[in-house]
Design a protein around this motif. Structure first.
Motif, PDB file in Angstrom:
ATOM      1  N   TRP A  90      92.440  56.808   4.494  1.00 26.65           N
ATOM      2  CA  TRP A  90      92.150  58.040   3.760  1.00 26.65           C
ATOM      3  C   TRP A  90      90.705  58.068   3.278  1.00 26.65           C
ATOM      4  O   TRP A  90      90.004  59.059   3.440  1.00 26.65           O
ATOM      5  CB  TRP A  90      93.099  58.192   2.567  1.00 26.65           C
ATOM      6  N   MET A  93      88.142  58.774   6.035  1.00 30.22           N
ATOM      7  CA  MET A  93      88.107  60.185   6.446  1.00 30.22           C
ATOM      8  C   MET A  93      87.519  61.061   5.350  1.00 30.22           C
ATOM      9  O   MET A  93      86.733  61.975   5.627  1.00 30.22           O
ATOM     10  CB  MET A  93      89.509  60.647   6.830  1.00 30.22           C
ATOM     11  N   ALA A  94      87.882  60.800   4.107  1.00 30.09           N
ATOM     12  CA  ALA A  94      87.359  61.600   2.996  1.00 30.09           C
ATOM     13  C   ALA A  94      85.850  61.407   2.861  1.00 30.09           C
ATOM     14  O   ALA A  94      85.109  62.362   2.569  1.00 30.09           O
ATOM     15  CB  ALA A  94      88.065  61.217   1.690  1.00 30.09           C
ATOM     16  N   GLN A  97      84.237  63.425   5.523  1.00 35.59           N
ATOM     17  CA  GLN A  97      84.330  64.850   5.243  1.00 35.59           C
ATOM     18  C   GLN A  97      83.319  65.284   4.189  1.00 35.59           C
ATOM     19  O   GLN A  97      82.707  66.347   4.299  1.00 35.59           O
ATOM     20  CB  GLN A  97      85.742  65.221   4.801  1.00 35.59           C
ATOM     21  N   HIS A 100      79.926  65.506   6.057  1.00 33.75           N
ATOM     22  CA  HIS A 100      80.278  65.806   7.448  1.00 33.75           C
ATOM     23  C   HIS A 100      79.086  66.099   8.350  1.00 33.75           C
ATOM     24  O   HIS A 100      79.102  65.768   9.537  1.00 33.75           O
ATOM     25  CB  HIS A 100      81.327  66.922   7.519  1.00 33.75           C
ATOM     26  N   PRO A 179      87.731  70.998  10.184  1.00 36.40           N
ATOM     27  CA  PRO A 179      87.710  69.605   9.723  1.00 36.40           C
ATOM     28  C   PRO A 179      87.076  69.386   8.354  1.00 36.40           C
ATOM     29  O   PRO A 179      87.319  68.360   7.730  1.00 36.40           O
ATOM     30  CB  PRO A 179      86.875  68.898  10.810  1.00 36.40           C
ATOM     31  N   HIS A 180      86.277  70.360   7.884  1.00 34.41           N
ATOM     32  CA  HIS A 180      85.615  70.181   6.587  1.00 34.41           C
ATOM     33  C   HIS A 180      86.502  70.612   5.418  1.00 34.41           C
ATOM     34  O   HIS A 180      86.131  70.435   4.264  1.00 34.41           O
ATOM     35  CB  HIS A 180      84.301  70.970   6.547  1.00 34.41           C
ATOM     36  N   LEU A 185      92.379  67.655   6.195  1.00 32.31           N
ATOM     37  CA  LEU A 185      92.405  66.218   5.957  1.00 32.31           C
ATOM     38  C   LEU A 185      93.818  65.747   5.612  1.00 32.31           C
ATOM     39  O   LEU A 185      94.274  64.713   6.094  1.00 32.31           O
ATOM     40  CB  LEU A 185      91.433  65.846   4.834  1.00 32.31           C
ATOM     41  N   SER A 186      94.515  66.509   4.786  1.00 33.69           N
ATOM     42  CA  SER A 186      95.879  66.143   4.399  1.00 33.69           C
ATOM     43  C   SER A 186      96.817  66.127   5.602  1.00 33.69           C
ATOM     44  O   SER A 186      97.599  65.193   5.796  1.00 33.69           O
ATOM     45  CB  SER A 186      96.413  67.114   3.351  1.00 33.69           C
ATOM     46  N   TYR A 188      95.988  65.926   8.793  1.00 30.64           N
ATOM     47  CA  TYR A 188      95.545  64.930   9.772  1.00 30.64           C
ATOM     48  C   TYR A 188      95.967  63.528   9.326  1.00 30.64           C
ATOM     49  O   TYR A 188      96.387  62.710  10.148  1.00 30.64           O
ATOM     50  CB  TYR A 188      94.026  65.025   9.940  1.00 30.64           C
ATOM     51  N   TYR A 189      95.868  63.262   8.040  1.00 31.15           N
ATOM     52  CA  TYR A 189      96.313  61.978   7.495  1.00 31.15           C
ATOM     53  C   TYR A 189      97.792  61.757   7.816  1.00 31.15           C
ATOM     54  O   TYR A 189      98.198  60.672   8.246  1.00 31.15           O
ATOM     55  CB  TYR A 189      96.087  61.959   5.981  1.00 31.15           C
ATOM     56  N   SER A 211      99.365  62.274   1.684  1.00 33.69           N
ATOM     57  CA  SER A 211      97.950  62.094   1.400  1.00 33.69           C
ATOM     58  C   SER A 211      97.711  62.198  -0.108  1.00 33.69           C
ATOM     59  O   SER A 211      98.520  62.814  -0.824  1.00 33.69           O
ATOM     60  CB  SER A 211      97.131  63.159   2.114  1.00 33.69           C
TER      61      SER A 211
END
Length: 214
Positions: A90, A93-94, A97, A100, A179-180, A185-186, A188-189, A211
């Protein structure tokens, strides 16, 4: 008159924007200075040269990138390898982001064969690989995971974590996803967590499947 810190940040932002659009080779120091509304001498003062600015951007990004994994390993004996793997996933990825534009540039630049890239791979990306392998090895030895470390598994896992930030335009244009955005993100996680399920001995605890954004 803007502070030195503000001026430096403007130069960095201008460089990231231009490098993404025009490429590093296609961007001059004057281009960066003009976009940042700064003096060319200011870039020399802070970074020495365009190459120095490039090294700063890539090193700064990769230090934070690897630290997003490393800081979780300190707690592996307390929380378990599974929790460490998902928390690190997580945070990686965060982190991308939040930065980005820079993430896209750095990941693209890493595909080139240059002396700088070779040094960064040795310093940061080899360490990233070893950190993931350490998590999997620990989890396997403690019975949390089904199989020991595997280079191809690490390669696949890493590829999934950086793909949205290396290819954001592809994802936007072809899949109509953003993706931004936090929502992406949630989701995709959760999808990667499903991909990870066969690694775990037993069910992944429900609190780890969600997430941090819910």
């Amino acid at each position: 008159m803007p502070s030195r810190k503000a001026s430096k940040e403007k130069v960095i932002k201008a460089a990231i924007d231009l490098f993404n659009v025009q490429g590093y080779a296609g961007t001059s120091v004057r281009d960066i200075a003009s976009k940042a509304d700064a003096n060319v001498a200011l870039i020399s003062y802070y970074f020495g040269s365009k190459q120095g600015l490039l090294e700063h951007l890539m090193t700064d990004f990769l230090e934070g990138f690897v630290e997003s994994i490393e800081r979780h390993i300190e707690h592996i004996d307390e929380t378990g390898a599974g929790a460490v793997l998902l928390s690190a996933m997580w945070d990686v990825m965060a982190y991308q982001q939040r930065r980005h534009h820079l993430a896209r540039f750095v990941h693209r630049e890493i595909t080139l064969d240059t002396i700088l890239v070779r040094e960064l791979m040795t310093t940061y990306l080899t360490k990233e690989k070893s950190l993931y392998k350490k998590i999997i090895k620990t989890g396997y030895e403690k019975g949390e995971f089904r199989h020991p470390p595997n280079d191809y598994w690490v390669l696949q896992f890493r590829g999934m974590l950086i793909l949205p930030f290396l290819h954001p335009q592809y994802i936007r244009e072809v899949y109509h996803l953003m993706p931004h955005e936090g929502h992406f993100l949630s989701r995709y996680y959760q999808e990667i967590t499903r991909w990870l399920s066969p690694l775990f001995n037993g069910e992944i605890p429900r609190e780890l499947k969600e997430s941090p954004l819910g």
